[in-house]
Design an enzyme around this catalytic site. Sequence first.
Site, mmCIF file in Angstrom:
data_model
loop_
_atom_site.group_PDB
_atom_site.id
_atom_site.type_symbol
_atom_site.label_atom_id
_atom_site.label_comp_id
_atom_site.label_asym_id
_atom_site.label_seq_id
_atom_site.Cartn_x
_atom_site.Cartn_y
_atom_site.Cartn_z
ATOM 1 N N GLU A 1 52.433 25.836 37.587
ATOM 2 C CA GLU A 1 53.597 24.944 37.709
ATOM 3 C C GLU A 1 53.251 23.496 37.403
ATOM 4 O O GLU A 1 54.093 22.738 36.930
ATOM 5 C CB GLU A 1 54.224 25.055 39.095
ATOM 6 C CG GLU A 1 54.953 26.368 39.357
ATOM 7 C CD GLU A 1 54.038 27.478 39.833
ATOM 8 O OE1 GLU A 1 52.796 27.283 39.860
ATOM 9 O OE2 GLU A 1 54.563 28.566 40.187
ATOM 10 N N PHE B 1 58.747 33.562 54.640
ATOM 11 C CA PHE B 1 57.791 33.774 53.560
ATOM 12 C C PHE B 1 58.072 32.798 52.411
ATOM 13 O O PHE B 1 59.210 32.676 51.954
ATOM 14 C CB PHE B 1 57.874 35.221 53.064
ATOM 15 C CG PHE B 1 56.943 35.481 51.905
ATOM 16 C CD1 PHE B 1 55.569 35.355 52.053
ATOM 17 C CD2 PHE B 1 57.445 35.818 50.658
ATOM 18 C CE1 PHE B 1 54.710 35.574 50.983
ATOM 19 C CE2 PHE B 1 56.590 36.036 49.582
ATOM 20 C CZ PHE B 1 55.222 35.915 49.740
ATOM 21 N N GLN B 2 57.047 32.116 51.972
ATOM 22 C CA GLN B 2 57.124 31.141 50.879
ATOM 23 C C GLN B 2 58.144 30.029 51.141
ATOM 24 O O GLN B 2 58.818 29.558 50.232
ATOM 25 C CB GLN B 2 57.404 31.824 49.537
ATOM 26 C CG GLN B 2 56.226 32.686 49.108
ATOM 27 C CD GLN B 2 56.283 33.100 47.660
ATOM 28 O OE1 GLN B 2 57.348 33.315 47.101
ATOM 29 N NE2 GLN B 2 55.117 33.201 47.041
ATOM 30 N N LYS C 1 68.217 30.519 47.960
ATOM 31 C CA LYS C 1 68.411 31.770 47.227
ATOM 32 C C LYS C 1 69.829 32.322 47.399
ATOM 33 O O LYS C 1 70.431 32.810 46.450
ATOM 34 C CB LYS C 1 67.382 32.804 47.690
ATOM 35 C CG LYS C 1 67.408 34.068 46.859
ATOM 36 C CD LYS C 1 66.248 34.998 47.176
ATOM 37 C CE LYS C 1 66.270 36.191 46.214
ATOM 38 N NZ LYS C 1 65.121 37.085 46.419
ATOM 39 N N MET D 1 34.209 8.589 33.406
ATOM 40 C CA MET D 1 34.657 7.324 33.976
ATOM 41 C C MET D 1 34.013 7.089 35.342
ATOM 42 O O MET D 1 33.625 5.964 35.671
ATOM 43 C CB MET D 1 36.184 7.308 34.094
ATOM 44 C CG MET D 1 36.746 5.987 34.574
ATOM 45 S SD MET D 1 36.244 4.609 33.517
ATOM 46 C CE MET D 1 37.674 4.470 32.448
HETATM 47 C C1 LIG Z 1 43.291 14.896 39.699
HETATM 48 C C2 LIG Z 1 42.266 13.826 39.661
HETATM 49 N N1 LIG Z 1 41.093 14.002 40.335
HETATM 50 C C3 LIG Z 1 40.138 13.040 40.279
HETATM 51 C C4 LIG Z 1 40.345 11.890 39.576
HETATM 52 C C5 LIG Z 1 39.260 10.794 39.529
HETATM 53 N N2 LIG Z 1 38.779 10.664 38.155
HETATM 54 C C6 LIG Z 1 39.206 9.698 37.336
HETATM 55 S S1 LIG Z 1 38.537 9.777 35.823
HETATM 56 C C7 LIG Z 1 37.607 11.091 36.242
HETATM 57 C C8 LIG Z 1 36.671 11.711 35.247
HETATM 58 C C9 LIG Z 1 37.374 12.425 34.166
HETATM 59 O O1 LIG Z 1 36.420 13.152 33.441
HETATM 60 P P1 LIG Z 1 36.693 13.610 31.973
HETATM 61 O O2 LIG Z 1 37.962 14.346 31.882
HETATM 62 O O3 LIG Z 1 35.513 14.340 31.467
HETATM 63 O O4 LIG Z 1 36.910 12.238 31.207
HETATM 64 P P2 LIG Z 1 35.840 11.133 30.762
HETATM 65 O O5 LIG Z 1 35.945 10.007 31.721
HETATM 66 O O6 LIG Z 1 34.494 11.781 30.783
HETATM 67 O O7 LIG Z 1 36.248 10.731 29.398
HETATM 68 C C10 LIG Z 1 37.822 11.443 37.574
HETATM 69 C C11 LIG Z 1 37.139 12.544 38.280
HETATM 70 C C12 LIG Z 1 41.580 11.746 38.921
HETATM 71 N N3 LIG Z 1 41.896 10.645 38.232
HETATM 72 N N4 LIG Z 1 42.504 12.735 38.963
#
Ligand SMILES: Cc1ncc(C[n+]2csc(CCOP(=O)(O)OP(=O)(O)O)c2C)c(N)n1
Lengths: 633, 169
Positions: free
Chosen positions: A84, A146-147, A196, A515
Amino acid sequence: MARRTEGHTVTDTSSSAPSPAAMARRPGNARPTPEQVTGAKSLVLALEHVGAEVVFGIPGGAILPAYDPLMDSTAVRHILVRHEQGAGHAAEGYASATGKVGVCMATSGPGATNLVTAIADAHMDSVPMVAITGQVASSSIGTDAFQEADIRGITMPITKHNYLVTDAAQIPRVIAEAFHIASTGRPGPVLVDIAKDALQATTTFAWPPQIDLPGYHPVTRPHAKQIREAVRLMAASRQPVLYVGGGVIRAGAHAELLRLAEITGIPVVTTLMARGAFPDGHPLHLGMPGMHGSVAAVTGLQRSDLLITLGARFDDRVTGQLSSFAPGARIIHADIDPAEISKNRAADVPIVGDAKAIISELITTIEAGVGDAADVNPHTYDAWAATTKGWAQEFPVGYTAPSDDALMPQQVIERIGAIAGPEAVYAAGVGQHQMWAAQFIGYERPNSWLNSGGAGTMGYSVPAAMGAKVGEPDRVVWAIDGDGCFQMTNQELATCVINDIPIKVAIINNSSLGMVRQWQSLFYNERYSNTDLHTSVGSRIPDFVKLAEAYGCVGLRCERPEDLDATIEQAMAINDRPVVIDFVVERDAMVWPMVPAGVSNDAIQTARDAAPVWDREESEAEEQDTDADHDGK
Amino acid sequence: MSTKHTLSVLVENKPGVLARISALFSRRGFNIDSLAVGPTENDAVSRMTVVVDVDLLPLEQVTKQLNKLVEVLKVVELDPLASVNSQVVLVKVRADASNRSGILETGQMFKAKIVDATSEAIVLQAVGNADKLNSMLEILEPHGIKELVQSGVVAIGRGPRSITDRSRH
Ligand SMILES: Cc1ncc(C[n+]2csc(CCOP(=O)(O)OP(=O)(O)O)c2C)c(N)n1
Ligand SMILES: [Mg+2]
């Protein structure tokens, strides 16, 4: 005390499509005799009448009645997703690429809660979206059936509005209202939770329903006095900047913005949400402001004496430390949402209204050239425009290629942008690759850049690209994704393959949560706690090429700069199914420039421990004490 | 300078509106001192009186955020000098032969009603603004307050004009 301005007509903010309310009022849509139908059928008819073309969703117990009449609808296409969250982001991608309302659907409980991330994302980025969820039968609500999940309660703070419908007769009205609210004023997500038994009940369907929203009156026409005040400040200013946010894109005000910039000669910055609102190739464009903004854009704002803020909200990622943001600037703040004005930075001239209407009025007043307006012309801002342009030329956003022949992530993204061009759509994930995609692709048109700006939702890219491709089938759609983000929602590749949605996915594979790793490099002594993804360094888990192939996509891998263009061109040539490219890139590349979190934008660094070296004459001419930081240390 | 502000909020009389409003206050970090809801002269409209403890700038945010809620029809800040406000307090005071007359006297002074009395306790009901009620409670305190319940503040502007006039259109 805020007062709502009364008596204004509600107009649609998207440029192309008529508003759902207008559709609802359209006489051709009226059915003379009310039909006897089930609530479920009434829902499908309402979706058809309101102009919904596509619904992304997954069925389940509570929403099941709706899926039966949906099967027979020729006007509404349902696309079965695999999660979803994917449905939600696909609806966002569809909406952001087309300007129309995106629709997603889920069952009660876990189906509905799986939508929550995407709804929150749409709320932060003002994406017009309607989410429809099934709810347990009204007699069971509150019994922990449920749900059962109180999805209306859960989504109250992350929707523009939401409904719980327990009476089948209300379905057409609620659907018409939901689309109207989602797409007018400041756009946003609206959730409609339908019990529902309401879907199963027999009711009558008549269109158009009576919309009953006595408390909803978005102000779209700006106040003439505020426009005059704005022009007065513009005339008095010598260093103005057009600070442009995503509101300009949502309002479809890009053409007006271009005209305003050209008749005034005022430099422009476009925020992360506004990339494409103003052509990147335009000489007045200083680039993106903020934490990873260009030196010219960040410094332009810092040294400005007037920010003409259009559909932007002084987000902390733009302002850095708020108290030292644009210290010498007066503020014109134009926004459709009165609550954004003076929320973070006090406005000298607040203008509530639709960006398109506001910019048009500014143009009219300036072009009339009466009084103050006579001074608002390129001649007035000559020197400043030249200075800012000088910064843009002196400090372009760039990157240094490593001495060995590693593939640089910036180069990969730059080449994709160059080869796919400005007519393509680019949907980014969240992380370093997102910032590079904002920096190194040239955007020339609105709705060509889709990303999760406000929420920063990893996993946005693949489903958003899917939604965009459904809405814009004739455009090339690239997901620019990270190896981390991709693993959150790549199951939608199955949806793409099965439903003939040939997107292209570039995985910028640095084998890490890049990042986060960058912050660990800069602020945590290179202690890389839990950021190694093992997706290319040491092991390939998973092997993205095999994964792509397992889904029935074409899987490609590129590891050397010399193969880069050929790989991208190979992907461009495939149009009968999705293509996934594993770009194995240098993992130590960092996003520059950078303003570290919470400090003044004056502390912008162009590389590690490197601040821009300002031209001596120019820094002496500046009286701001912040220049000390700019002396090249 | 007091940072307390009294807001009259006219809302559509629909289920969930109270939850929406209180959720908004908590999400945006605004402290509510008191909140009272009830029907109005118009069946379709409920009126909330919210007393918030904020400075002027955040107050503007509260008001704007409230106005953004689709079911909110109107938000008016009541000027303390041009409005009257009132709340109800029910207080159960320890009372025996030795202090009963003192309690009754206090009650009279504040125009409180005796709504229940036993050999050990008296329940007083008083109506008025917060200052008056607090003074009464202070005087009753030494007798021993066994139980105390207060309603939220309700408030209305003085004079012939009505804030509900233009709330539906
Ligand atoms: C759902 C979610 N969980 C954690 C984060 C924290 N976060 C921000 S950037 C990042 C790394 C993303 O890694 P990747 O997709 O490999 O991108 P890169 O920075 O390596 O280009 C994380 C864990 C986030 N923004 N969103
Ligand atoms: Mg990565």
